[in-house]
Design an enzyme around this catalytic site. Structure first.
Site, PDB file in Angstrom:
ATOM      1  N   LYS A 110      43.945 -45.936  44.203  1.00 23.08           N
ATOM      2  CA  LYS A 110      43.770 -45.290  42.905  1.00 23.08           C
ATOM      3  C   LYS A 110      43.476 -43.799  43.069  1.00 23.08           C
ATOM      4  CE  LYS A 110      42.410 -49.304  40.188  1.00 23.08           C
ATOM      5  NZ  LYS A 110      41.303 -50.048  39.577  1.00 23.08           N
ATOM      6  N   LYS A 190      55.060 -51.483  42.663  1.00 17.55           N
ATOM      7  CA  LYS A 190      54.331 -52.412  41.812  1.00 17.55           C
ATOM      8  C   LYS A 190      54.292 -51.891  40.376  1.00 17.55           C
ATOM      9  CE  LYS A 190      49.821 -54.160  40.662  1.00 17.55           C
ATOM     10  NZ  LYS A 190      48.577 -53.626  40.193  1.00 17.55           N
ATOM     11  N   LYS A 193      50.346 -49.888  34.792  1.00 17.78           N
ATOM     12  CA  LYS A 193      50.087 -48.893  33.752  1.00 17.78           C
ATOM     13  C   LYS A 193      49.808 -47.538  34.369  1.00 17.78           C
ATOM     14  CE  LYS A 193      47.015 -51.846  32.271  1.00 17.78           C
ATOM     15  NZ  LYS A 193      46.984 -53.237  31.842  1.00 17.78           N
TER      16      LYS A 193
END
Ligand code: ADP
Ligand code: TRP
Length: 321
Positions: A110, A190, A193
């Site tokens: 992330k 993948k 969002k």
């Protein structure tokens, strides 16, 4: 058997969420007690738009009901409506080794993707452990990407039991949907969002077609043979078409003479038809104001009933009571 999972309401539901989380759990309704919550506290680690968060939670609830969530059988609630999640997290954090969190790859991924690091993002798996352990879940159906968080949940429960007594917390099992483990997005990575590569399940027709047409393909000329096993189009088509239809498409890929645009059109039609009954139900739910709030309020009440005694047991075990 108690089955529990959380969905981050950080955006509109996409095909990855549907096959990775929603469908597996909805399929389990009736076979066990299903607990499904909307993880708004988790979403806060990467979303700072209050209106968006509020709206996303409601939208996710509507979409889940549309997809077949039956509130009579399944407990659905908003994570922040039940304070036990955050309360248990604190206790768990006091036994969680730094090294365990430092090994979590989701955090690294992330932050590498540009989500700014904050302590909440780093300790995210501890909140997730609390989500699961507070409900004494037997099974936790998630996508492959969540496997490490489930292992951490078990490690944390073991730490608590070692420190404060066996049986203080119950160890859950992960349930990874192997055959649809990672749904690829438009770019072949993948679908997520946070990567902006999603196909949302309730997109209007035109937008959906446009989105499917954006799937990244190589520059193989129309007349040449194409590799079906390397294609995102085929990978997605598999989710919506029968085995024969998939075989047919693969044969046409290998034969050449058909362009990617044609295959994308076929994929678009399959997706559109697949979600037609759910779109219809969604319209019906949207026409009943107040219904979603009632479902969430009742869900939170039932969730508190289950988590309350567990968290109180932990308070006692650690000496807070
Ligand atoms: P996103 O990555 O889009 O932010 P979430 O993190 O909110 O999605 O994921 C919600 C649930 O959907 C999780 O159980 C996750 O494992 C599953 N999921 C999300 N994306 C995919 C995907 N591309 N393939 C399979 N499962 C997925
Ligand atoms: N971290 C999960 C995801 O990104 C969402 C989640 C939060 C979750 N708490 C959970 C999933 C508890 C299962 C159980 O998909």
């Amino acid at each position: 058997m108690r089955i529990l999972t959380g969905l981050q309401p950080s955006g509109i539901l996409h095909i990855g969420n549907y096959f990775g989380a929603i469908k597996p759990i909805l399929d389990l309704q009736g076979r066990g007690e299903v607990f499904l919550f909307l993880a708004d506290l988790h979403a806060l680690t990467s979303l700072t738009d209050a209106n968006a968060l509020r709206e996303n939670v409601r939208a996710a609830a509507v979409d889940l009901l549309a997809c077949g969530l039956d509130p009579e059988r399944t407990t659905m609630w908003r994570q922040s409506d039940v304070a036990y999640h955050a309360e248990l997290m604190w206790i768990l954090s006091t036994v969680t080794p730094m090294g365990l969190m430092e090994r979590m790859v989701a955090y690294k991924e992330k932050t590498q993707r540009g989500i700014s690091s904050n302590v909440g993002l780093f300790t995210y798996p501890i909140l997730q452990a609390a989500d699961i352990l507070a409900y004494e879940a037997d099974r936790v159906p998630v996508g492959k990407d969540q496997k490490q968080h489930l292992e951490a949940t078990r490690d944390i429960a073991i730490k608590i039991n070692e420190a404060f007594g066996e049986g203080t917390l119950k160890l859950p099992e992960a349930q990874i949907a192997e055959d649809v483990a990672v749904v690829p997005g438009l770019d072949g990575q993948k679908m997520s969002k946070s990567y902006g590569n999603t196909i949302d399940i309730f997109m209007p027709e035109k937008a959906l077609r446009k989105r499917v047409m954006q799937i990244v393909t190589d520059s193989t000329p129309l007349e040449d043979p194409k590799d079906p096993d390397a294609s995102t189009i085929v990978a997605l088509y598999r989710l919506f078409a029968t085995a024969e239809q998939v075989q047919q498409m693969k044969d046409e890929f290998r034969a050449g003479g058909v362009g990617y645009g044609h295959f994308k059109q076929r994929l678009f039609e399959a997706i559109w038809e697949f979600y037609a009954p759910m779109r219809q139900r969604r319209e019906e739910i949207l026409a009943r104001p107040g219904y979603v709030d009632e479902v969430l309020a009742e869900g939170a009440r039932r969730a508190r009933e289950v988590a309350g005694p567990v968290v109180e047991r932990v308070w006692k075990a650690v000496g807070l009571r």
